[in-house]
Design a protein around this motif. Structure first.
Motif, PDB file in Angstrom:
ATOM      1  N   UNK A 130      13.399  -2.929  -8.968  1.00 21.54           N
ATOM      2  CA  UNK A 130      12.417  -1.851  -8.743  1.00 21.54           C
ATOM      3  C   UNK A 130      11.064  -2.402  -8.302  1.00 21.54           C
ATOM      4  N   UNK A 131      10.612  -3.464  -8.964  1.00 26.14           N
ATOM      5  CA  UNK A 131       9.308  -4.002  -8.579  1.00 26.14           C
ATOM      6  C   UNK A 131       9.374  -4.719  -7.238  1.00 26.14           C
ATOM      7  N   UNK A 132      10.543  -5.274  -6.885  1.00 23.38           N
ATOM      8  CA  UNK A 132      10.674  -5.878  -5.550  1.00 23.38           C
ATOM      9  C   UNK A 132      10.666  -4.798  -4.473  1.00 23.38           C
ATOM     10  N   UNK A 133      11.282  -3.664  -4.776  1.00 23.66           N
ATOM     11  CA  UNK A 133      11.303  -2.564  -3.803  1.00 23.66           C
ATOM     12  C   UNK A 133       9.889  -2.079  -3.487  1.00 23.66           C
ATOM     13  N   UNK A 134       9.001  -2.152  -4.480  1.00 21.83           N
ATOM     14  CA  UNK A 134       7.606  -1.756  -4.242  1.00 21.83           C
ATOM     15  C   UNK A 134       6.951  -2.665  -3.208  1.00 21.83           C
ATOM     16  N   UNK A 135       7.297  -3.944  -3.237  1.00 18.57           N
ATOM     17  CA  UNK A 135       6.775  -4.866  -2.217  1.00 18.57           C
ATOM     18  C   UNK A 135       7.407  -4.566  -0.856  1.00 18.57           C
ATOM     19  N   UNK A 136       8.711  -4.327  -0.841  1.00 21.07           N
ATOM     20  CA  UNK A 136       9.381  -3.990   0.428  1.00 21.07           C
ATOM     21  C   UNK A 136       8.752  -2.762   1.065  1.00 21.07           C
ATOM     22  N   UNK A 137       8.440  -1.757   0.251  1.00 15.03           N
ATOM     23  CA  UNK A 137       7.873  -0.525   0.778  1.00 15.03           C
ATOM     24  C   UNK A 137       6.487  -0.744   1.390  1.00 15.03           C
ATOM     25  N   UNK A 138       5.871  -1.870   1.083  1.00  8.10           N
ATOM     26  CA  UNK A 138       4.539  -2.173   1.635  1.00  8.10           C
ATOM     27  C   UNK A 138       4.580  -3.309   2.653  1.00  8.10           C
ATOM     28  N   UNK A 139       5.786  -3.665   3.071  1.00  8.77           N
ATOM     29  CA  UNK A 139       5.948  -4.775   4.017  1.00  8.77           C
ATOM     30  C   UNK A 139       5.157  -4.521   5.304  1.00  8.77           C
ATOM     31  N   UNK A 140       5.368  -3.362   5.897  1.00 11.98           N
ATOM     32  CA  UNK A 140       4.694  -3.060   7.167  1.00 11.98           C
ATOM     33  C   UNK A 140       3.185  -2.951   6.993  1.00 11.98           C
ATOM     34  N   UNK A 141       2.770  -2.369   5.880  1.00 14.89           N
ATOM     35  CA  UNK A 141       1.332  -2.255   5.616  1.00 14.89           C
ATOM     36  C   UNK A 141       0.698  -3.640   5.498  1.00 14.89           C
ATOM     37  N   UNK A 142       1.315  -4.509   4.718  1.00 10.22           N
ATOM     38  CA  UNK A 142       0.764  -5.848   4.545  1.00 10.22           C
ATOM     39  C   UNK A 142       0.800  -6.622   5.860  1.00 10.22           C
ATOM     40  N   UNK A 143       1.818  -6.364   6.659  1.00  9.06           N
ATOM     41  CA  UNK A 143       1.890  -7.005   7.973  1.00  9.06           C
ATOM     42  C   UNK A 143       0.716  -6.558   8.839  1.00  9.06           C
TER      43      UNK A 143
END
Length: 407
Positions: free
Chosen positions: A52-65
């Motif tokens: 679940x906490x990894x999915x939170x990072x995945x969901x922000x992948x494009x934003x962080x990019x």
């Protein structure tokens, strides 16, 4: 994580690394016979789905990019594990390495390719963590060589949850990993940490949780080729074991992190508060309902670090006894402030023979056999050190130690 390997009889035969774009296992480091590869994939089934906490990072992948930071392949939207259809030991695949702490992840800075640490701050209650961290890392304060607070390279709000913030910091390493090896390294550590505490207090910031967990180091001097942010015993490829240099020869800088328990007082504000402090439950004033000095809490907890992490573990550190006693004085009113603790320590340090700097740190619980082996290794290392200095034309073999002592 990278430490979850196949049985040694299988995995140790196939050293190497992986690439997420590879489609064939032939001639690849980490290649396995097909039957062992099937076994490995079964062992790693739980790594094929993000937590679940990894999915939170995945969901922000494009934003962080878009902010200039690229997360590892594992967190790219649409990620498919690189080992599922090829005969490769997943332990040699970077995308099999997950996270250590849910709120912290590494990334590559697009502007220069540097590895950075991104912390996701989602406070359960209102804190001044970001404000205090940014204040201590401000341009004006960052120029002070006594500032041992973590640098804040970037800061931005979360695009999904308005209360969540991100800060970008340099990648750091636990301060005792690898372990200390010489007396001079301990002397340098004590000096830097009291110096860092004195700096914070000078600027009216009490850390509140100045404990082992919140002291890190910039390990680049002893690991010049870098290390993997999660698989910390490996180089950047996540597979090759690290070979750290000795910090007595390549001094590191110690860094104070995490200001979620910190308080910043105003000039003239009384130094007496309540409900302040972090992990260390030993300060006696916690047992009272009376207000106490937050700065004296820092003095006590740092003294506890010196006591628990060094004095209790290693022999030959008797020079720390007096410092620890005054820093852990039961009555906080009799406890020295940071400035007084530093003056006391510098006086003690001035009386320590510089020749002791390279003495091997000997653990109190070492067996006779261990002492013989470790002593022989230390003797051999010292011989190599002296030979290098002789060949390079240097007269003093303890020149680095002298520098550490005089800082």
């Amino acid at each position: 994580m990278a430490s979850k390997l196949l049985p040694p009889s299988a995995a140790s035969k196939y050293p190497g690394s992986s690439s997420p774009t590879a489609t064939s296992s032939s001639n690849r480091p980490g290649s396995l016979p097909h039957d062992l590869a099937i076994e490995a994939r079964q062992l790693y089934q739980f790594e094929t789905v993000l937590s679940e906490h990894e999915a939170a990072w995945r969901d922000r992948y494009s934003f962080l990019l878009s902010r200039g930071y690229k997360l590892r392949y594992r967190y790219e939207p649409g990620w498919s594990p690189s080992w599922v259809n090829i005969d490769i030991d997943p332990a040699y695949c970077d995308d099999a390495i997950d996270t250590v702490l849910p709120m912290v992840l590494d990334a590559t800075r697009l502007s220069d390719g540097a590895i950075v640490c991104i912390k996701r701050i989602d406070p359960k209650q209102i804190t001044d963590e970001v404000k205090i961290a940014k204040y201590l890392a401000s341009l004006e304060l960052s120029r002070d060589p006594k500032n041992h607070c973590v640098a804040i390279w970037d800061h931005f709000k979360d695009p999904i949850l308005p209360k969540v913030e991100f800060i970008v910091m340099p990648p750091l390493r636990r301060y005792a990993d690898p372990e200390f090896g010489a007396v001079g390294e301990v002397v340098d550590f004590v000096t830097q940490l009291i110096e860092g505490m004195e700096f914070m207090h000078k600027h009216l910031v009490a850390h509140g949780d100045l404990t082992t967990q919140n002291i890190m180091m910039d390990a680049s001097p002893i690991l010049p080729s870098g290390w993997h942010f999660v698989a910390h015993n490996c180089t950047l490829d996540g597979v090759t074991p690290i070979s750290p240099l000795a910090r007595i020869d390549y001094p590191v800088r110690y860094i104070i992190i995490d200001f979620d328990c910190s308080v910043r007082l105003s000039p003239g504000q009384p130094h007496l508060i309540t409900n302040f402090g972090g992990r260390d439950g030993d300060p006696p004033e916690y047992k009272s309902r009376d207000p106490y000095d937050p700065f004296k809490i820092d003095v006590f907890t740092l003294g506890n670090v010196f006591f628990k992490d060094f004095y209790k573990i290693y022999e030959g550190l008797d020079f720390l006894a007096g410092l620890i006693d005054i820093m852990k004085a039961p009555n906080f009113r009799q406890r020295p402030d940071a400035e007084t603790a530093m003056k006391y320590w510098l006086n003690v340090r001035s009386r320590i023979d510089v020749g002791r700097a390279r003495w091997r740190l000997q653990k109190r619980n070492e067996t006779l056999g261990e002492r013989v082996v470790y002593g022989a290794v230390a003797f051999a290392r010292e011989g190599v050190h002296r030979m290098k200095h002789m060949l390079s034309g240097e007269v003093r073999s303890d020149s680095k130690a002298c520098t550490m002592w005089s800082n």
